[in-house]
Each structure stands twice: as structure tokens, then as C-alpha cells.
Design an enzyme around this catalytic site. Structure first.
Site, PDB file in Angstrom:
ATOM      1  N   PRO A 183      -1.000   1.843   4.943  1.00  0.00           N
ATOM      2  CA  PRO A 183      -0.048   2.578   4.015  1.00  0.00           C
ATOM      3  C   PRO A 183       0.182   1.448   2.749  1.00  0.00           C
ATOM      4  O   PRO A 183       0.322   0.491   3.107  1.00  0.00           O
ATOM      5  CB  PRO A 183       1.295   2.663   4.984  1.00  0.00           C
ATOM      6  CG  PRO A 183       0.844   2.297   6.229  1.00  0.00           C
ATOM      7  CD  PRO A 183      -0.435   1.746   6.338  1.00  0.00           C
ATOM      8  N   GLY A 204      -7.232   3.603   4.417  1.00  0.00           N
ATOM      9  CA  GLY A 204      -6.609   2.380   4.158  1.00  0.00           C
ATOM     10  C   GLY A 204      -5.154   2.391   4.820  1.00  0.00           C
ATOM     11  O   GLY A 204      -4.734   3.381   4.975  1.00  0.00           O
ATOM     12  N   GLU A 226      15.118 -21.228  15.772  1.00  0.00           N
ATOM     13  CA  GLU A 226      14.245 -21.223  14.597  1.00  0.00           C
ATOM     14  C   GLU A 226      13.566 -22.383  14.387  1.00  0.00           C
ATOM     15  O   GLU A 226      12.451 -22.537  13.809  1.00  0.00           O
ATOM     16  CB  GLU A 226      15.204 -20.716  13.426  1.00  0.00           C
ATOM     17  CG  GLU A 226      15.826 -19.409  13.299  1.00  0.00           C
ATOM     18  CD  GLU A 226      14.823 -18.230  13.495  1.00  0.00           C
ATOM     19  OE1 GLU A 226      13.473 -18.437  13.151  1.00  0.00           O
ATOM     20  OE2 GLU A 226      15.043 -17.391  14.243  1.00  0.00           O
ATOM     21  N   THR A 228      -2.521   7.666  -2.260  1.00  0.00           N
ATOM     22  CA  THR A 228      -2.169   8.716  -3.077  1.00  0.00           C
ATOM     23  C   THR A 228      -2.074   8.445  -4.382  1.00  0.00           C
ATOM     24  O   THR A 228      -2.464   9.515  -5.543  1.00  0.00           O
ATOM     25  CB  THR A 228      -0.609   8.694  -2.824  1.00  0.00           C
ATOM     26  OG1 THR A 228      -0.344   8.960  -1.199  1.00  0.00           O
ATOM     27  CG2 THR A 228      -0.172  10.295  -3.139  1.00  0.00           C
ATOM     28  N   ASP A 250       9.743 -11.699  19.224  1.00  0.00           N
ATOM     29  CA  ASP A 250       8.657 -12.524  19.462  1.00  0.00           C
ATOM     30  C   ASP A 250       7.689 -12.405  20.269  1.00  0.00           C
ATOM     31  O   ASP A 250       6.530 -12.415  20.309  1.00  0.00           O
ATOM     32  CB  ASP A 250       9.453 -13.803  19.738  1.00  0.00           C
ATOM     33  CG  ASP A 250      10.268 -14.463  18.432  1.00  0.00           C
ATOM     34  OD1 ASP A 250       9.910 -14.036  17.335  1.00  0.00           O
ATOM     35  OD2 ASP A 250      10.962 -15.384  18.955  1.00  0.00           O
TER      36      ASP A 250
HETATM   37  P1  ADP Z   1      -0.521   5.142   0.173  1.00  0.00           P
HETATM   38  O1  ADP Z   1      -0.832   6.512  -0.247  1.00  0.00           O
HETATM   39  O2  ADP Z   1      -1.805   4.255   0.217  1.00  0.00           O
HETATM   40  O3  ADP Z   1       0.180   5.068   1.450  1.00  0.00           O
HETATM   41  P2  ADP Z   1       0.840   4.753  -2.436  1.00  0.00           P
HETATM   42  O4  ADP Z   1      -0.391   5.393  -3.298  1.00  0.00           O
HETATM   43  O5  ADP Z   1       1.785   5.923  -1.986  1.00  0.00           O
HETATM   44  O6  ADP Z   1       0.095   4.234  -1.169  1.00  0.00           O
HETATM   45  O7  ADP Z   1       1.535   3.716  -3.278  1.00  0.00           O
HETATM   46  C1  ADP Z   1       2.840   3.821  -3.227  1.00  0.00           C
HETATM   47  C2  ADP Z   1       3.112   2.988  -4.706  1.00  0.00           C
HETATM   48  O8  ADP Z   1       2.818   1.850  -4.642  1.00  0.00           O
HETATM   49  C3  ADP Z   1       2.430   3.655  -5.479  1.00  0.00           C
HETATM   50  O9  ADP Z   1       3.417   4.774  -6.330  1.00  0.00           O
HETATM   51  C4  ADP Z   1       2.545   2.702  -6.809  1.00  0.00           C
HETATM   52  O10 ADP Z   1       3.648   2.464  -7.602  1.00  0.00           O
HETATM   53  C5  ADP Z   1       2.204   1.317  -5.802  1.00  0.00           C
HETATM   54  N1  ADP Z   1       0.995   1.085  -5.800  1.00  0.00           N
HETATM   55  C6  ADP Z   1       0.232   0.979  -4.605  1.00  0.00           C
HETATM   56  N2  ADP Z   1      -0.927   0.577  -4.684  1.00  0.00           N
HETATM   57  C7  ADP Z   1      -1.116   0.427  -5.993  1.00  0.00           C
HETATM   58  C8  ADP Z   1      -2.242  -0.261  -6.910  1.00  0.00           C
HETATM   59  N3  ADP Z   1      -3.299  -0.511  -6.502  1.00  0.00           N
HETATM   60  N4  ADP Z   1      -2.013  -0.586  -8.199  1.00  0.00           N
HETATM   61  C9  ADP Z   1      -0.732  -0.263  -8.675  1.00  0.00           C
HETATM   62  N5  ADP Z   1       0.281   0.184  -8.041  1.00  0.00           N
HETATM   63  C10 ADP Z   1       0.112   0.460  -6.459  1.00  0.00           C
HETATM   64 ZN    ZN Z   2      12.153 -15.931  17.066  1.00  0.00          ZN
HETATM   65 MG    MG Z   3       0.351   8.035   0.604  1.00  0.00          MG
END
Ligand code: ADP
Ligand code: ZN
Ligand code: MG
Length: 640
Positions: free
Chosen positions: A240, A238, A461, A245, A536
Site C-alpha cells: 500500500p 505492490g 527503552e 492508484t 515487542d
Molecule cells: P497505492 O494505490 O499504491 O496504495 P496511492 O497511489 O494511493 O498508493 O498513493 C497515495 C498517494 O501517495 C498518492 O496520491 C501520491 O500523493 C503519493 N505517492 C505514492 N507513490 C508515489 C510516487 N511514486 N510518486 C509520487 N507520489 C506518490
Molecule cells: Zn519495547
Molecule cells: Mg490504492
């Protein structure tokens, strides 16, 4: 808010762990470590010195040569040893010391070079035993040994020191042999403090898929009895910031098993083979405390299909590391209880070997949250924040389509920072909206613009905004500003009322027209082209390329994918050159048509454009209602 990721135990260990039982305290290698080493060296040095001086004879007093001469003449000398002009000897009977401090029998003295005293004649007359030594004295065997070994010992010491230092960088290589025992791990996090599903929201369907993994880790014996085989690995795919994580940690926390995590890029070193040996170590650690979870983040950095864009490190190193991971996974029988989770932003570029059965055979898509999900995530991230009574998280969720969990966490944090700066006791709704503005538009930049440029920016704008307002079905304009923010001189923000998952050709054309609106306005009003439209145009190019090359919206290209989705992949080979020519041609046609349309609409609505620009110059920032009012456009499709 979620717990921070625990620190790594050692710098040469690419993974982190949490929830693992502490290892037995390491044995003490050498009493006192370095201090002991220094002390030992000192003692050895002193002993050696003592021995050497013993052989050299230190005890004898030095007497003047005249005294020696006198004793010889008196016939009181029994024997002497000489080396060059240095003389050591022994008297037949004690004589009073010349400096008046007791008696002596042994002595040493130095014969002056100019002495012309026929010493030899005198000595042989007195029948003194004379023993001569060569001028260059032979040292004892022990002394020689010590002295010849000293540089070697120094080198070895230096080498050990450097190797320990390099151990961090080299890992399994040279440093591996001498790597110091790991220090005890940091204190284990208290049980209640680990990340669980409580900390994750908005992705319930994903949680459901991971539920059996949790269940398996909790009751492995049930599955084992039934002969079930758990998937070797689960791949979370998915964009970022969607919480991949976080989810992996939550699975471990929920099941109450140790969690080992590492980013795939951390395995890669410049030295081929190090990555693989680290992977082996990591899995060995995990097996020791199984059931456990091994999490490999950003696996696409090493798991890209071969032949794709080269990642970091050498190809060999990437491949070996990846192969080692696959080997370790193949080695699982499922009953070992080690489950591998991996995360990637780009599931589409992964090597198919990774997703074969028995490996990451379960791919779980993690998507940005919908409106209800965003509200739930906001609730999680404002759990520990004092909120004012007027805060309506549902409205914030409605204003943040497309934002991920990470964006929302950031938004909540920005709001707190803002409240602290404003010395408010709680976070208010307006603080949340101001934070949202900052997150969406970028931080304001104090920049004094010449009046002329300010006017041009206002028209730029206004062009974006007006075309967005004129187009039915386009995302409503939420905010227009000519306050420089981030890298932009001004910003027009449009967001949809509801989440959108698929887009019509009509809508995409409207987006292109809107994006070209800034350039078109400068063209219509000033007849100039400036550099202000760079981003743009990038956006326009990307949209047009997608429409023509990927989404089948051009008759001439036809309904096929002419351009790969991976922007890192060179697309020269994706289709026949003639097709790519056509793609190019069609992109130009669409953009030209849209530009024509933009200029025409702006000319037709010149009075509205002027009004909007004037309002912008006066107020700098217009919100949704003010902008529509200034342009004299009623929002027909405005709901609620
Ligand atoms: P990814 O690994 O998908 O890039 P992370 O797990 O590192 O994203 O998410 C970064 C932070 O964003 C997490 O530590 C959390 O604080 C917040 N976050 C992301 N998704 C969620 C979720 N579904 N529910 C709650 N917090 C989230
Ligand atoms: Zn513009
Ligand atoms: Mg991550």
C-alpha cells in the site's frame, strides 16, 4: 501535489470517471418534476370537486322550512326531491327570498324531525311531483372511480418515492427500473490538470512497462494496422502507498483518455447479481468513449483464490462480480481500445484465473522507492511548498528508508502543517525532521506517568537501545524517547543507513535480541514482567516464525516453506502436524536463546544501561549522538 480523485457522479454508481466527454443533457422527464406533479394533482382535484358539486347541485339557496311550508300551502311548489329530511325543489313562479335578497325558484330546505304538519297530504293535494332518493346517495360513476382509485394512487406515489431513494442502495434491482437519469457530470478537469507521469517518481522501471500501454492508447491505429494485440489487462502489485492508484491515473492522463475507476469492494452489495450488473454498466460506459482505461482498485477483495479466506459480501456475489469482469475482458478484441488496469496489495493470493493470458497477463511489481526515488518523490510533493534555503531533501531521503510514496507525501504535508503552526514563512529542515519524527514515532501524547513507571519505561527503552548499539551490523539507533507517543509509552527508533533488500540470519537474530531488550531490562533491573512488551513480543513472534517457517533458517525444520505467506490463511493444513510442531519448537528455541543473550548482555553492561536510563530520565528524548554518548559507545561503523 496530485489532483484529488473526482467525486462519483451518482451514489448508485460505484465508479468515478475523469476525462470522459460529458454525456448529452438528460431529457426532462416531467415538466417541473415534483412541483409539476403536485400542480397536476391539485388541478385534477379541483376539477373533480367541481364536477361532484355540479351533480350535487350547489346553486340553490337554502330557505327556512316555514317559508317552504308557506309556499306549499300557497300551491306554488311544482316538484321536490327528498332524501331523508332534506328537500330540494322548484317553485312554479318566482317568490321573493325570505332574507330579502332577490327572488328564487329553486331551493333547498331541511324538514325538522318534529314537524307534524301532514306534509304528504298537503303535497298530494297540491299535486306536487315528489321524487325521493335513498338516504345513502349513490355517487356518480366518476366520483366513485376517483374515490376508489385514490388510495391506490397514493400507494403508487409512495412506492415511486421509496424506489428512487432505494435506487442508490439497490442499483440494478428494483431501483434500476426507476432510476432517474444521471445529472450532468461535474465540469471536466482542465486538460493541464490531469495526473501524468510528471506526478509520479521513484518507480521508473514501472513507468517503462506502462509506456507501451500509453503508446497504444495514443496511437491505436498503428497497432491495429500491424495486427498487434494489447494485453487485456495490467495488474499493478505492490505494498500500500507505493503509488499504484496514482500510476493508473497517470497512464490515463498521459494518454489523454477517459479514466474510469472503481474499488472492487464498491461493486459488492448484499444482493447477489448487483455487482455483476454494475461491472457490465461500467464497461459499457467505457466502450462508448474508447479508447479508455478502466481501473479496478483492490481487486484482491473479490479476486482471492476460491477457498481462501472469505472476503466481504457473499461468496456468490464475489464470484459473479469477478466472473463478470473476466467476461468483459475476454470480450475485448484489443482493438476496442479499452484497457483494464487493476491494483492489489496481495498478488500472491489472487485467483489464477485472473492472471491467465488474455486477462491480467502483465503483472507489474510496484516497490517502495529507493533513496534517489524518495528524493524525487519528496521533490514532487514539495513543488508547491515554499522551502527554506537550508532544506536538503537528499538528507531527508536518506533518513527515510522503507517509506513509501504515500508516507513521503504525508511527511511533506505534516511539515507544512508544522510550519504554519510555528508561523514560519517557509518549511525549514528542522520542521521536516520534526515532522519525520511525528510520522515515524506517532504523535506525542500528553500523559502524566507516575515516577516509578517513568523509570521503568526509561530502563525498558534503554534496554532496546543498548542492545541495538552493542550489536555490530544492527540498524543504528536514531532516537530514544520516553515521551508517550501513539500507543507506546516510549519509543526506540532504529533505521538502517542504506536500503536493505535481504537480511542475514545474524541480522534477524540481532533484531529479535533488540526487540526483547525492553522486557529483558525490566527483568534484569526490577525482576518484573509488565504488559508494556506486548507489541515487542508480536514483532519477535513474527520474525521467529519467518526465520523458521519461511526462510529456512532452522536445521530441524529444513529448507522448506512450512507456513504460508498469507497471514489470513489458516496454516494448519500447510504442512504435516509434526512439521508444525517442529516449527513451534524451533521458534521457541530461537527466542529463548535470544532472550538469554539479551539478559546476559544487559547484566554485563549494567553500568551503560544505568547511564542511558539516567540520561533518558533527565532529557526524555535522546537523538543518535546523545544516545551513543550517554551509553559510552563509539559508533565504529558510522559513515560520513
Ligand atoms: P497505492 O494505490 O499504491 O496504495 P496511492 O497511489 O494511493 O498508493 O498513493 C497515495 C498517494 O501517495 C498518492 O496520491 C501520491 O500523493 C503519493 N505517492 C505514492 N507513490 C508515489 C510516487 N511514486 N510518486 C509520487 N507520489 C506518490
Ligand atoms: Zn519495547
Ligand atoms: Mg490504492
Amino acid at each position: 501535489m496530485a489532483n484529488p480523485v473526482p467525486p462519483r457522479d451518482r451514489t448508485d454508481q460505484p465508479w468515478r470517471s475523469e476525462g470522459a466527454p460529458p454525456p448529452p443533457p438528460p431529457r426532462r422527464k416531467m415538466p417541473g418534476g415534483w412541483i409539476g406533479l403536485v400542480l397536476t394533482a391539485l388541478v385534477v382535484y379541483l376539477i373533480a370537486n367541481l364536477l361532484l358539486s355540479f351533480f350535487n347541485g350547489v346553486g340553490e339557496p337554502t330557505i327556512p322550512y316555514t317559508e317552504f311550508s308557506k309556499q306549499v300551502t300557497a300551491g306554488n311548489v311544482s316538484k321536490i326531491y327528498s332524501k331523508g329530511d332534506a328537500i330540494q325543489g322548484q317553485l312554479k313562479k318566482k317568490a321573493p327570498a325570505p332574507d330579502g335578497e332577490g327572488d328564487y325558484t329553486k331551493f333547498k330546505t331541511q324538514r325538522p324531525a318534529f314537524a307534524d304538519d301532514k306534509l304528504w297530504d298537503e303535497l298530494s293535494r297540491q299535486k306536487v311531483t315528489v321524487t325521493a332518493q335513498p338516504v345513502v346517495q349513490e355517487r356518480s360513476f366518476l366520483a366513485n372511480l376517483l374515490i376508489s382509485l385514490a388510495p391506490m394512487a397514493l400507494l403508487v406515489l409512495l412506492w415511486v418515492f421509496i424506489a428512487r431513494r432505494m435506487g442508490a442502495a439497490l442499483g440494478g434491482g428494483l431501483g434500476g427500473m426507476l432510476r432517474p437519469k444521471p445529472p450532468p457530470r461535474p465540469v471536466e478537469l482542465e486538460p493541464g490538470k490531469r495526473t501524468t507521469f510528471e506526478d509520479v517518481a521513484g518507480i521508473d522501471e514501472v513507468k517503462g512497462e506502462l509506456d507501451d500501454v500509453v503508446d497504444f492508447l495514443k496511437n491505436p491505429q498503428v497497432y491495429r494496422r500491424m495486427g498487434a494485440r494489447m494485453p487485456g489487462g495490467v495488474l499493478l502489485a505492490g505494498p500500500p502507498g507505493t503509488g499504484k492508484t496514482l500510476l493508473a491515473r497517470a497512464v490515463a492522463g498521459e494518454a489523454g483518455v477517459p479514466f474510469f475507476s472503481a474499488s472492487a469492494s464498491e461493486f459488492i452489495e448484499m444482493i447477489v447479481g448487483v455487482g455483476a450488473s454494475r461491472v457490465r454498466e461500467l464497461f459499457a460506459e467505457a466502450r462508448k468513449v474508447a479508447p479508455a482505461i478502466v481501473f479496478i482498485d483492490e481487486i484482491d477483495t473479490i479476486g482471492r483464490a476460491r477457498g481462501g479466506g472469505a472476503g466481504m459480501g457473499g461468496h456468490d456475489e464475489r464470484e459473479q462480480t469477478l466472473n463478470q469482469i473476466l467476461t468483459e475482458m475476454d470480450g475485448f478484441t484489443g482493438s476496442e481500445g479499452v484497457i483494464v488496469l487493476a491494483a492489489t496489495n496481495r498478488a500472491d493470493v489472487l485467483d489464477p484465473a485472473l492472471t491467465r493470458p488474455g486477462r491480467f497477463d502483465r503483472v507489474v511489481q510496484v516497490s517502495p522507492p529507493d533513496r534517489a526515488g524518495r528524493e524525487a518523490i519528496l521533490r514532487i510533493h514539495t513543488r508547491e511548498i515554499p522551502l527554506a534555503d537550508d532544506v536538503d531533501l537528499g538528507r531527508i531521503a536518506g533518513a527515510t528508508p522503507g517509506m513509501t510514496g504515500a508516507d513521503l507525501a504525508n511527511l511533506a504535508n505534516e511539515a507544512v502543517l508544522l510550519a504554519v503552526k510555528r508561523k514560519q514563512p517557509a518549511v525549514t529542515q528542522s520542521a521536516l525532521f520534526d515532522a519525520l519524527e511525528k510520522v515515524q514515532l506517532g504523535a506525542e501524547r500528553p500523559l502524566v506517568m507516575p515516577e516509578e513507571e517513568r523509570r521503568r519505561t526509561a530502563y525498558h527503552e534503554s534496554g532496546h537501545a543498548l542492545l541495538g548499539m552493542l550489536k555490530p551490523g544492527a540498524d543504528p539507533v536514531r532516537k530514544v524517547t520516553i515521551v508517550p507517543r501513539g500507543r507506546a509509552l516510549g519509543v526506540t527508533l532504529s533505521t538502517p543507513d542504506a536500503d536493505k533488500y535481504a537480511y542475514t540470519e545474524e541480522y534477524l537474530r540481532g533484531r529479535i535480541v533488540g526487540a526483547l531488550g525492553g522486557m529483558a531490562a525490566e527483568h534484569v533491573v526490577y525482576d518484573v514482567i509488565t504488559t508494556g512488551s506486548e507489541s515487542d513480543l508480536e514483532q519477535v513472534t513474527q520474525l521467529a516464525r519467518g526465520m523458521v517457517g519461511r526462510w529456512g533458517m532452522s536445521q530441524r525444520v529444513g529448507r522448506l516453506t512450512a507456513i504460508p505467506g498469507d497471514p489470513q490463511q489458516p496454516y494448519g493444513l500447510a504442512a504435516a502436524p509434526a512439521t508444525l510442531d517442529t516449527v513451534d519448537h524451533e521458534m521457541r528455541r530461537i527466542v529463548d536463546e535470544c532472550y538469554e543473550s539479551a539478559c546476559r548482555q544487559l547484566r554485563d553492561n549494567r553500568d551503560r544501561l544505568d547511564a542511558l536510563a539516567t540520561a533518558l530520565l533527565a532529557h526524555e528524548t535522546l537523538d543518535e549522538d546523545a544516545a551513543y554518548r550517554a551509553a559510552g559507545i563509539a559508533r565504529l561503523d558510522k559513515d560520513a
